[in-house]
Design an enzyme around this catalytic site. Structure first.
Site, PDB file in Angstrom:
ATOM      1  CB  CYS A   1      39.431  46.717  48.073  1.00  0.00           C
ATOM      2  SG  CYS A   1      40.194  45.070  48.377  1.00  0.00           S
TER       3      CYS A   1
ATOM      4  N   GLY B   1      41.620  39.902  52.525  1.00  0.00           N
ATOM      5  CA  GLY B   1      41.429  39.879  54.091  1.00  0.00           C
ATOM      6  C   GLY B   1      42.300  41.102  54.782  1.00  0.00           C
ATOM      7  CD  GLU B   2      43.593  44.765  58.232  1.00  0.00           C
ATOM      8  OE1 GLU B   2      43.649  45.450  56.970  1.00  0.00           O
ATOM      9  OE2 GLU B   2      44.274  44.563  59.006  1.00  0.00           O
TER      10      GLU B   2
ATOM     11  CB  CYS C   1      38.117  41.914  53.397  1.00  0.00           C
ATOM     12  SG  CYS C   1      38.694  43.033  54.177  1.00  0.00           S
TER      13      CYS C   1
ATOM     14  CB  CYS D   1      38.547  49.602  51.071  1.00  0.00           C
ATOM     15  SG  CYS D   1      39.613  49.408  52.648  1.00  0.00           S
TER      16      CYS D   1
ATOM     17  CD  GLU E   1      41.778  35.621  42.873  1.00  0.00           C
ATOM     18  OE1 GLU E   1      40.953  35.239  42.420  1.00  0.00           O
ATOM     19  OE2 GLU E   1      42.234  36.602  42.832  1.00  0.00           O
TER      20      GLU E   1
ATOM     21  CB  SER F   1      49.390  44.948  53.646  1.00  0.00           C
ATOM     22  OG  SER F   1      48.876  46.368  53.008  1.00  0.00           O
TER      23      SER F   1
ATOM     24  CB  SER G   1      46.024  50.326  53.104  1.00  0.00           C
ATOM     25  OG  SER G   1      46.392  49.085  52.702  1.00  0.00           O
ATOM     26  CG  LEU G   2      47.639  57.163  54.462  1.00  0.00           C
ATOM     27  CD1 LEU G   2      47.097  57.312  55.902  1.00  0.00           C
ATOM     28  CD2 LEU G   2      49.148  58.156  54.481  1.00  0.00           C
TER      29      LEU G   2
ATOM     30  CB  CYS H   1      46.911  46.076  44.891  1.00  0.00           C
ATOM     31  SG  CYS H   1      48.702  45.979  45.380  1.00  0.00           S
TER      32      CYS H   1
ATOM     33  CB  CYS I   1      50.657  38.364  47.266  1.00  0.00           C
ATOM     34  SG  CYS I   1      49.292  39.431  47.922  1.00  0.00           S
TER      35      CYS I   1
ATOM     36  CG  ASN J   1      45.377  47.628  40.056  1.00  0.00           C
ATOM     37  OD1 ASN J   1      46.050  47.729  39.005  1.00  0.00           O
ATOM     38  ND2 ASN J   1      46.066  47.306  41.145  1.00  0.00           N
TER      39      ASN J   1
HETATM   40  N1  SAH Z   1      43.749  44.581  54.199  1.00  0.00           N
HETATM   41  C1  SAH Z   1      45.098  44.917  53.841  1.00  0.00           C
HETATM   42  C2  SAH Z   1      45.572  43.956  52.995  1.00  0.00           C
HETATM   43  C3  SAH Z   1      44.996  43.625  51.765  1.00  0.00           C
HETATM   44  S1  SAH Z   1      45.010  44.752  50.468  1.00  0.00           S
HETATM   45  C4  SAH Z   1      45.176  46.227  53.546  1.00  0.00           C
HETATM   46  O1  SAH Z   1      44.049  46.945  53.631  1.00  0.00           O
HETATM   47  O2  SAH Z   1      46.240  46.807  53.485  1.00  0.00           O
HETATM   48  C5  SAH Z   1      46.417  45.090  49.638  1.00  0.00           C
HETATM   49  C6  SAH Z   1      46.603  46.465  49.223  1.00  0.00           C
HETATM   50  O3  SAH Z   1      45.950  46.788  47.998  1.00  0.00           O
HETATM   51  C7  SAH Z   1      46.049  47.462  50.214  1.00  0.00           C
HETATM   52  O4  SAH Z   1      46.951  48.622  50.047  1.00  0.00           O
HETATM   53  C8  SAH Z   1      44.627  47.903  49.524  1.00  0.00           C
HETATM   54  O5  SAH Z   1      44.310  49.245  49.924  1.00  0.00           O
HETATM   55  C9  SAH Z   1      45.266  47.992  48.014  1.00  0.00           C
HETATM   56  N2  SAH Z   1      44.108  47.961  46.998  1.00  0.00           N
HETATM   57  C10 SAH Z   1      42.756  47.544  47.385  1.00  0.00           C
HETATM   58  N3  SAH Z   1      42.033  47.746  46.271  1.00  0.00           N
HETATM   59  C11 SAH Z   1      42.806  48.207  45.207  1.00  0.00           C
HETATM   60  C12 SAH Z   1      42.503  48.684  43.925  1.00  0.00           C
HETATM   61  N4  SAH Z   1      41.555  48.559  43.365  1.00  0.00           N
HETATM   62  N5  SAH Z   1      43.750  49.430  43.263  1.00  0.00           N
HETATM   63  C13 SAH Z   1      44.925  49.428  44.084  1.00  0.00           C
HETATM   64  N6  SAH Z   1      45.108  49.101  45.039  1.00  0.00           N
HETATM   65  C14 SAH Z   1      44.183  48.470  45.867  1.00  0.00           C
END
Ligand code: SAH
Length: 369
Positions: free
Chosen positions: A119, A159-160, A112, A116, A92, A191, A214-215, A333, A105, A290
């Site tokens: 996600c 993806g990362e 991935c 996480c 997407e 990111s 992404s902390l 996100c 984006c 989200n």
């Molecule tokens: N792999 C990379 C980029 C993709 S995710 C990364 O981890 O940064 C893009 C952003 O969306 C990241 O900050 C991720 O942590 C965040 N994200 C993932 N799931 C989410 C959710 N359910 N709600 C809000 N942000 C989310």
């Protein structure tokens, strides 16, 4: 067969001269067609002799990226594209309108493997990396659909990016080349969930892209629980890499922090985050997490989000609550997926889907899962 779209200009030139036995200037012509005019077939390259086009057709290809589904948010005009690659895999991409122009984006992998907990993109694991040409194809295809170019790009789709670093670097090199689209590196954000060696490798390239990290938690115990990557690269190492990135590039780090009810949204955690980031030139993006159907993470209440933001502000941290775009089409996100079946939550709004894609929905790979 050579993938024409994935080759940066010097490599394309080497291939044209060594493998095709053609003069070097042909490479520049070819590159202009591919990356400036962004055509999708060899037939369109009208200033290349027919014999050369035939030779190209026998030895090389332009990886196709097709729009399978296009959804438009009724709330804010955000558009989500389900894009299909030659092998049937889908990713997407999301088009967002900002006052400074449209931003796209893009996805960097099919699936991935970072795992996480909150996600959607990681649910089915990693299928494969995208090639540089496929990432370019995402940008070019969406621009064709929209009839205008993007003014900025975020590598925050599926993806990362640092888990597919060489292809991502080739993608950016080509997209930013003056002989191609010529997008400025400063208009690109990458990111990462925190792959420290990748951050350091990117830093050494000194491209000037903005690094988003992404902390999502201020200490190892809390971060371990939601982001498996933290067990490999704990917060201390990550912060060191971020400080070095800023020192080397002068680019302010942007930290993403998705607020999850009862997990990382307490005032004490806001204070811990402020302590962690003390002294850094950075910005914190707060995102109420989200919803993802398969995940049990609940988003923080509005009051908790505001309290968290206020606390950070009081402690001198530069933080904003991110505006949510495309929430009615699951384009926000963490909601992006490689399977079309998952566009389900927005079935009621399918009317926004275009042309043949709507009818083809049921037939998409993985549909009806
Ligand atoms: N792999 C990379 C980029 C993709 S995710 C990364 O981890 O940064 C893009 C952003 O969306 C990241 O900050 C991720 O942590 C965040 N994200 C993932 N799931 C989410 C959710 N359910 N709600 C809000 N942000 C989310």
């Amino acid at each position: 067969m050579t993938d024409l779209l994935s080759l940066p200009l010097p490599e394309l030139a080497r291939w044209v001269v060594q493998d095709l036995g053609e003069p070097k200037y042909r490479a520049k012509q070819l590159y202009t067609w591919l990356h400036k005019k962004q055509v999708t077939t060899l037939e369109e390259m009208t200033d290349l002799p027919l014999a050369l086009r035939q030779k190209l057709a026998e030895t090389a290809f332009i990886p196709p990226v097709r729009t399978r589904l296009r959804l438009e948010s009724k709330l804010d005009g955000t558009r989500k594209f389900l894009l299909e690659m030659a092998d049937g895999n889908c990713v997407e991409a999301v088009w967002m309108e900002y006052h400074h122009g449209p931003s796209l984006c893009v996805s960097t992998q099919v699936g991935c493997r970072m795992g996480c907990r909150f996600c959607a993109s990681t649910l089915g694991g990693l299928v494969r990396d995208l090639t540089a040409g496929e990432m370019l194809g995402e940008v070019y295809e969406v621009q064709r659909q929209m009839g205008r170019p993007v003014s900025s790009l975020v590598l925050m789709g599926i993806g990362e990016p640092l888990d597919n670093l060489q292809n991502v670097l080739d993608f950016l090199t080509i997209l930013c080349s003056p002989e191609g689209q010529g997008l400025g590196y400063r208009h690109i954000s990458l990111s990462t969930c925190g792959l420290v060696p990748g951050i350091r490798a990117l830093m050494e390239k000194k491209l000037g892209v903005t690094l988003s990290v992404s902390l999502h938690a201020p200490d190892d115990a809390a971060r371990d629980a939601i982001m498996p990557v933290n067990r490999k690269y704990p917060i201390g190492e990550l912060m060191e890499a971020c400080r070095d990135y800023f020192a080397a590039t002068g680019r302010r780090i942007s930290y993403e922090y998705a607020l999850i009810d009862g997990v990382n949204d307490s005032p004490a955690q806001a204070a811990a985050l402020a302590r962690l980031l003390r002294g850094q030139t950075c910005h914190v993006n707060l995102i109420p997490v989200n919803p993802v159907a398969e995940r049990d993470t609940r988003r923080s209440t509005r009051a908790a989000v505001e309290r968290f933001a206020r606390r950070l502000g009081e402690l001198g941290v530069n933080a904003t609550i991110r505006r949510e775009l495309g929430s009615d089409i699951a384009a926000a996100c963490g909601q992006l997926r490689r399977r079309a079946a998952a566009v389900e939550p927005c079935t009621a709004r399918r009317a926004a889907a275009v042309g043949p894609c709507t009818a083809a929905d049921a037939a998409l790979p993985g549909a009806g899962r």
